[in-house]
Design an enzyme around this catalytic site. Structure first.
Site, PDB file in Angstrom:
ATOM      1  CD  GLU A   1      -8.887   1.111   7.849  1.00  0.00           C
ATOM      2  OE1 GLU A   1      -8.915   0.203   8.704  1.00  0.00           O
ATOM      3  OE2 GLU A   1      -8.265   2.170   8.007  1.00  0.00           O
TER       4      GLU A   1
ATOM      5  CG  HIS B   1      -5.954  -2.082   8.968  1.00  0.00           C
ATOM      6  ND1 HIS B   1      -6.095  -1.021   9.832  1.00  0.00           N
ATOM      7  CD2 HIS B   1      -4.651  -2.082   8.614  1.00  0.00           C
ATOM      8  CE1 HIS B   1      -4.937  -0.416   9.987  1.00  0.00           C
ATOM      9  NE2 HIS B   1      -4.033  -1.039   9.261  1.00  0.00           N
TER      10      HIS B   1
ATOM     11  CG  ASN C   1      -8.962  -1.394  12.193  1.00  0.00           C
ATOM     12  OD1 ASN C   1      -8.031  -2.007  11.684  1.00  0.00           O
ATOM     13  ND2 ASN C   1      -9.484  -0.307  11.651  1.00  0.00           N
TER      14      ASN C   1
ATOM     15  CG  ASP D   1      -0.276  -0.390   2.505  1.00  0.00           C
ATOM     16  OD1 ASP D   1       0.956  -0.308   2.576  1.00  0.00           O
ATOM     17  OD2 ASP D   1      -0.982  -0.755   3.443  1.00  0.00           O
TER      18      ASP D   1
HETATM   19  C1  GLP Z   1      -0.609   0.459   8.397  1.00  0.00           C
HETATM   20  C2  GLP Z   1      -0.164  -0.371   7.197  1.00  0.00           C
HETATM   21  C3  GLP Z   1      -0.346  -1.846   7.449  1.00  0.00           C
HETATM   22  C4  GLP Z   1       0.278  -2.233   8.774  1.00  0.00           C
HETATM   23  C5  GLP Z   1      -0.386  -1.457   9.883  1.00  0.00           C
HETATM   24  C6  GLP Z   1       0.164  -1.789  11.249  1.00  0.00           C
HETATM   25  O1  GLP Z   1      -1.973   0.603   8.419  1.00  0.00           O
HETATM   26  N1  GLP Z   1      -0.880   0.002   6.040  1.00  0.00           N
HETATM   27  O2  GLP Z   1       0.222  -2.586   6.383  1.00  0.00           O
HETATM   28  O3  GLP Z   1       0.148  -3.606   8.987  1.00  0.00           O
HETATM   29  O4  GLP Z   1      -0.184  -0.062   9.636  1.00  0.00           O
HETATM   30  O5  GLP Z   1       1.305  -1.022  11.511  1.00  0.00           O
HETATM   31  P1  GLP Z   1       2.317  -1.342  12.676  1.00  0.00           P
HETATM   32  O6  GLP Z   1       3.113  -2.517  12.233  1.00  0.00           O
HETATM   33  O7  GLP Z   1       3.195  -0.109  12.782  1.00  0.00           O
HETATM   34  O8  GLP Z   1       1.520  -1.596  13.899  1.00  0.00           O
END
Ligand code: GLP
Length: 247
Positions: free
Chosen positions: A143, A138, A136, A67
Protein backbone atom coordinates in the site's frame (compact mmCIF):
# COMPACT_ATOMS: atom_id res chain seq x y z
CA UNK A 1 10.17 1.09 -19.83
CA UNK A 2 8.13 -0.31 -22.67
CA UNK A 3 4.42 0.48 -22.93
CA UNK A 4 2.12 -1.52 -25.18
CA UNK A 5 -1.31 0.06 -25.57
CA UNK A 6 -4.06 -2.35 -26.56
CA UNK A 7 -7.70 -1.93 -27.54
CA UNK A 8 -9.21 -4.81 -25.60
CA UNK A 9 -8.55 -7.00 -22.58
CA UNK A 10 -8.30 -9.99 -24.93
CA UNK A 11 -5.49 -8.22 -26.83
CA UNK A 12 -3.77 -7.55 -23.52
CA UNK A 13 -4.04 -11.23 -22.68
CA UNK A 14 -2.51 -12.24 -26.01
CA UNK A 15 0.41 -9.79 -25.79
CA UNK A 16 1.18 -10.70 -22.18
CA UNK A 17 0.87 -14.46 -22.58
CA UNK A 18 3.13 -14.35 -25.66
CA UNK A 19 5.90 -12.71 -23.61
CA UNK A 20 5.51 -15.25 -20.79
CA UNK A 21 5.37 -18.19 -23.23
CA UNK A 22 8.58 -17.01 -24.94
CA UNK A 23 10.33 -17.00 -21.58
CA UNK A 24 8.99 -20.45 -20.69
CA UNK A 25 10.11 -21.90 -24.02
CA UNK A 26 13.61 -20.45 -23.64
CA UNK A 27 14.25 -21.53 -20.07
CA UNK A 28 13.29 -24.87 -18.57
CA UNK A 29 12.31 -24.43 -14.90
CA UNK A 30 11.09 -20.93 -15.69
CA UNK A 31 10.16 -19.11 -12.47
CA UNK A 32 6.96 -17.15 -13.00
CA UNK A 33 5.65 -14.63 -10.49
CA UNK A 34 1.86 -14.47 -10.55
CA UNK A 35 -0.77 -11.96 -9.55
CA UNK A 36 -4.44 -12.27 -8.65
CA UNK A 37 -7.23 -9.74 -9.25
CA UNK A 38 -9.41 -9.51 -12.32
CA UNK A 39 -6.81 -7.81 -14.52
CA UNK A 40 -4.51 -10.78 -15.31
CA UNK A 41 -7.37 -13.21 -15.99
CA UNK A 42 -7.26 -12.70 -19.81
CA UNK A 43 -3.51 -13.44 -19.67
CA UNK A 44 -4.17 -16.72 -17.85
CA UNK A 45 -6.96 -17.57 -20.35
CA UNK A 46 -4.50 -17.12 -23.21
CA UNK A 47 -1.82 -19.19 -21.44
CA UNK A 48 -4.40 -21.98 -21.10
CA UNK A 49 -5.19 -21.68 -24.82
CA UNK A 50 -1.48 -21.82 -25.68
CA UNK A 51 -1.17 -24.95 -23.53
CA UNK A 52 -4.20 -26.68 -25.06
CA UNK A 53 -3.74 -25.66 -28.69
CA UNK A 54 0.01 -25.13 -29.04
CA UNK A 55 1.38 -27.47 -26.39
CA UNK A 56 2.90 -24.81 -24.11
CA UNK A 57 4.48 -26.95 -21.41
CA UNK A 58 4.11 -26.05 -17.72
CA UNK A 59 5.52 -29.32 -16.37
CA UNK A 60 8.78 -27.75 -15.19
CA UNK A 61 7.47 -24.23 -14.51
CA UNK A 62 7.69 -22.89 -10.96
CA UNK A 63 5.36 -20.18 -9.72
CA UNK A 64 5.26 -17.76 -6.80
CA UNK A 65 2.22 -15.63 -6.15
CA UNK A 66 2.64 -12.05 -5.03
CA UNK A 67 0.32 -12.14 -2.09
CA UNK A 68 -2.41 -13.83 -0.07
CA UNK A 69 -5.06 -12.77 2.41
CA UNK A 70 -4.58 -13.55 6.09
CA UNK A 71 -7.33 -15.66 7.60
CA UNK A 72 -8.74 -17.30 4.46
CA UNK A 73 -8.18 -21.06 4.14
CA UNK A 74 -6.89 -22.23 0.72
CA UNK A 75 -10.26 -23.91 0.17
CA UNK A 76 -12.16 -20.59 0.48
CA UNK A 77 -13.34 -19.60 -2.97
CA UNK A 78 -11.91 -16.09 -2.51
CA UNK A 79 -8.50 -17.34 -1.37
CA UNK A 80 -5.72 -16.64 -3.83
CA UNK A 81 -4.81 -20.37 -3.91
CA UNK A 82 -8.34 -21.18 -5.02
CA UNK A 83 -8.26 -18.33 -7.55
CA UNK A 84 -5.02 -19.59 -9.10
CA UNK A 85 -6.29 -23.18 -9.27
CA UNK A 86 -9.48 -22.05 -10.99
CA UNK A 87 -8.00 -19.44 -13.33
CA UNK A 88 -4.83 -21.27 -14.38
CA UNK A 89 -3.36 -24.26 -12.55
CA UNK A 90 -6.28 -26.69 -12.99
CA UNK A 91 -6.25 -26.13 -16.76
CA UNK A 92 -2.53 -26.62 -17.53
CA UNK A 93 -0.01 -29.40 -16.87
CA UNK A 94 1.66 -27.65 -13.95
CA UNK A 95 2.86 -29.67 -10.96
CA UNK A 96 0.99 -28.02 -8.07
CA UNK A 97 3.94 -28.83 -5.79
CA UNK A 98 5.85 -26.27 -7.86
CA UNK A 99 3.27 -23.54 -7.24
CA UNK A 100 3.53 -21.27 -4.23
CA UNK A 101 0.98 -18.90 -2.71
CA UNK A 102 1.59 -17.17 0.65
CA UNK A 103 -0.26 -19.09 3.34
CA UNK A 104 -2.57 -16.76 5.23
CA UNK A 105 -3.20 -19.45 7.82
CA UNK A 106 0.47 -19.99 8.72
CA UNK A 107 0.93 -20.17 12.49
CA UNK A 108 4.17 -18.24 12.36
CA UNK A 109 3.43 -15.59 9.73
CA UNK A 110 6.79 -13.84 10.12
CA UNK A 111 8.67 -17.13 9.72
CA UNK A 112 6.53 -18.01 6.72
CA UNK A 113 7.40 -14.67 5.05
CA UNK A 114 11.12 -15.33 5.56
CA UNK A 115 10.78 -18.85 4.19
CA UNK A 116 8.89 -17.52 1.16
CA UNK A 117 11.79 -15.17 0.37
CA UNK A 118 14.28 -18.00 0.83
CA UNK A 119 12.34 -20.32 -1.47
CA UNK A 120 12.44 -17.66 -4.20
CA UNK A 121 16.17 -17.22 -3.68
CA UNK A 122 16.78 -20.99 -3.68
CA UNK A 123 15.31 -21.37 -7.18
CA UNK A 124 17.48 -18.53 -8.50
CA UNK A 125 14.91 -15.74 -8.29
CA UNK A 126 11.80 -14.93 -10.30
CA UNK A 127 12.36 -14.71 -14.06
CA UNK A 128 9.20 -12.79 -14.89
CA UNK A 129 6.78 -11.20 -12.44
CA UNK A 130 3.18 -10.48 -13.45
CA UNK A 131 1.68 -7.39 -11.75
CA UNK A 132 -1.64 -5.62 -11.59
CA UNK A 133 -2.09 -2.19 -10.05
CA UNK A 134 -4.52 -0.98 -7.39
CA UNK A 135 -6.55 2.20 -7.80
CA UNK A 136 -4.29 3.83 -5.22
CA UNK A 137 -1.13 2.71 -7.03
CA UNK A 138 -0.45 -0.35 -4.90
CA UNK A 139 1.38 -3.37 -6.30
CA UNK A 140 0.74 -6.76 -4.78
CA UNK A 141 -0.50 -5.54 -1.37
CA UNK A 142 2.20 -2.90 -0.95
CA UNK A 143 0.00 0.00 0.00
CA UNK A 144 1.07 3.66 -0.32
CA UNK A 145 3.74 4.36 2.28
CA UNK A 146 5.42 0.95 1.83
CA UNK A 147 9.18 1.20 1.71
CA UNK A 148 10.59 0.74 -1.78
CA UNK A 149 13.08 -1.67 -0.15
CA UNK A 150 10.37 -3.71 1.60
CA UNK A 151 10.46 -7.51 1.69
CA UNK A 152 7.76 -10.18 2.05
CA UNK A 153 5.72 -9.39 5.16
CA UNK A 154 2.28 -9.15 6.72
CA UNK A 155 0.46 -5.82 6.75
CA UNK A 156 -2.89 -4.09 7.23
CA UNK A 157 -4.83 -3.27 4.06
CA UNK A 158 -6.10 0.26 3.46
CA UNK A 159 -9.82 0.96 3.50
CA UNK A 160 -9.67 1.66 -0.25
CA UNK A 161 -8.30 -1.83 -0.93
CA UNK A 162 -10.80 -3.44 1.46
CA UNK A 163 -13.62 -1.59 -0.33
CA UNK A 164 -12.27 -2.63 -3.75
CA UNK A 165 -12.08 -6.28 -2.61
CA UNK A 166 -15.58 -6.21 -1.09
CA UNK A 167 -17.08 -6.94 -4.52
CA UNK A 168 -15.98 -10.55 -4.11
CA UNK A 169 -17.66 -11.05 -0.71
CA UNK A 170 -21.26 -11.05 0.54
CA UNK A 171 -20.57 -8.45 3.22
CA UNK A 172 -17.75 -6.01 4.06
CA UNK A 173 -17.21 -7.84 7.38
CA UNK A 174 -15.99 -10.93 5.50
CA UNK A 175 -13.34 -9.01 3.53
CA UNK A 176 -9.82 -9.76 4.84
CA UNK A 177 -8.20 -6.78 6.55
CA UNK A 178 -4.65 -8.14 6.58
CA UNK A 179 -2.49 -9.82 3.98
CA UNK A 180 0.94 -11.24 3.26
CA UNK A 181 2.68 -9.60 0.35
CA UNK A 182 6.00 -9.77 -1.42
CA UNK A 183 7.76 -6.49 -0.76
CA UNK A 184 8.58 -3.86 -3.37
CA UNK A 185 12.26 -4.76 -2.92
CA UNK A 186 11.39 -8.42 -3.55
CA UNK A 187 9.43 -7.55 -6.70
CA UNK A 188 12.22 -5.35 -8.07
CA UNK A 189 14.60 -8.35 -7.95
CA UNK A 190 12.63 -10.25 -10.61
CA UNK A 191 14.42 -10.51 -13.97
CA UNK A 192 11.57 -8.79 -15.78
CA UNK A 193 8.28 -7.19 -14.77
CA UNK A 194 5.01 -7.31 -16.68
CA UNK A 195 2.44 -4.76 -15.50
CA UNK A 196 -1.14 -5.06 -16.69
CA UNK A 197 -3.82 -2.41 -16.29
CA UNK A 198 -7.34 -2.10 -17.65
CA UNK A 199 -10.24 0.31 -17.13
CA UNK A 200 -10.62 4.05 -16.61
CA UNK A 201 -10.52 3.57 -12.82
CA UNK A 202 -6.80 2.75 -13.13
CA UNK A 203 -5.84 5.74 -15.33
CA UNK A 204 -4.73 8.00 -12.45
CA UNK A 205 -2.65 5.23 -10.84
CA UNK A 206 -1.08 4.30 -14.20
CA UNK A 207 -0.10 7.91 -14.88
CA UNK A 208 1.38 8.32 -11.39
CA UNK A 209 3.25 5.02 -11.70
CA UNK A 210 4.76 5.66 -15.12
CA UNK A 211 5.13 9.44 -15.26
CA UNK A 212 5.09 10.61 -11.66
CA UNK A 213 8.01 10.87 -9.27
CA UNK A 214 9.32 7.62 -7.78
CA UNK A 215 7.69 7.81 -4.39
CA UNK A 216 6.28 5.64 -1.61
CA UNK A 217 2.97 7.43 -2.14
CA UNK A 218 2.62 5.44 -5.39
CA UNK A 219 4.25 2.02 -4.83
CA UNK A 220 3.98 1.15 -8.55
CA UNK A 221 6.25 4.12 -9.36
CA UNK A 222 9.11 1.90 -8.12
CA UNK A 223 8.86 0.10 -11.46
CA UNK A 224 10.71 3.08 -12.96
CA UNK A 225 13.79 1.79 -11.09
CA UNK A 226 13.74 -1.59 -12.88
CA UNK A 227 15.64 -2.06 -16.18
CA UNK A 228 13.19 -4.51 -17.81
CA UNK A 229 9.54 -3.51 -17.46
CA UNK A 230 6.76 -4.02 -19.99
CA UNK A 231 3.39 -2.41 -19.30
CA UNK A 232 0.43 -3.70 -21.29
CA UNK A 233 -2.43 -1.29 -20.85
CA UNK A 234 -5.84 -0.86 -22.43
CA UNK A 235 -6.50 2.59 -23.95
CA UNK A 236 -8.88 3.66 -21.16
CA UNK A 237 -6.30 2.93 -18.46
CA UNK A 238 -3.55 4.62 -20.52
CA UNK A 239 -5.63 7.74 -21.25
CA UNK A 240 -3.73 9.98 -18.82
CA UNK A 241 -0.26 9.23 -20.22
CA UNK A 242 1.47 12.10 -21.97
CA UNK A 243 5.03 10.84 -22.36
CA UNK A 244 6.17 8.72 -25.28
CA UNK A 245 7.32 5.29 -24.23
CA UNK A 246 8.99 2.54 -26.25
CA UNK A 247 6.36 0.14 -27.59
C1 GLP B 1 -5.37 -6.74 -5.17
C2 GLP B 1 -4.13 -7.58 -5.45
C3 GLP B 1 -3.22 -6.90 -6.45
C4 GLP B 1 -4.01 -6.47 -7.67
C5 GLP B 1 -5.09 -5.51 -7.25
C6 GLP B 1 -5.92 -5.01 -8.41
O1 GLP B 1 -5.09 -5.73 -4.27
N1 GLP B 1 -3.42 -7.84 -4.26
O2 GLP B 1 -2.17 -7.78 -6.80
O3 GLP B 1 -3.16 -5.89 -8.61
O4 GLP B 1 -5.95 -6.17 -6.32
O5 GLP B 1 -6.95 -5.91 -8.68
P1 GLP B 1 -7.79 -5.89 -10.02
O6 GLP B 1 -6.91 -6.44 -11.08
O7 GLP B 1 -8.97 -6.81 -9.76
O8 GLP B 1 -8.19 -4.48 -10.26
Amino acid sequence: MRVIRVATEADMGKEGAAIIADGMRMKPHFVLGLATGSTPVPVYKELIRLHKEEGLDFSTTLTFNLDGSIGLPPTHEQSYRCFMNTELFDSVNINKANTHVPDGLAEDIEGHCLTYEMMIEDVGGIDCQVLGIGRNGHIAFNEPGSSLASRTRALDLTQDTIDANSRFFDSIDEVPKRAITMGIGTILEAGSLLLFATGASKATAVKAALEGPVSVSCPASALQLHPDVTCIITEDAASGLTLNFRS
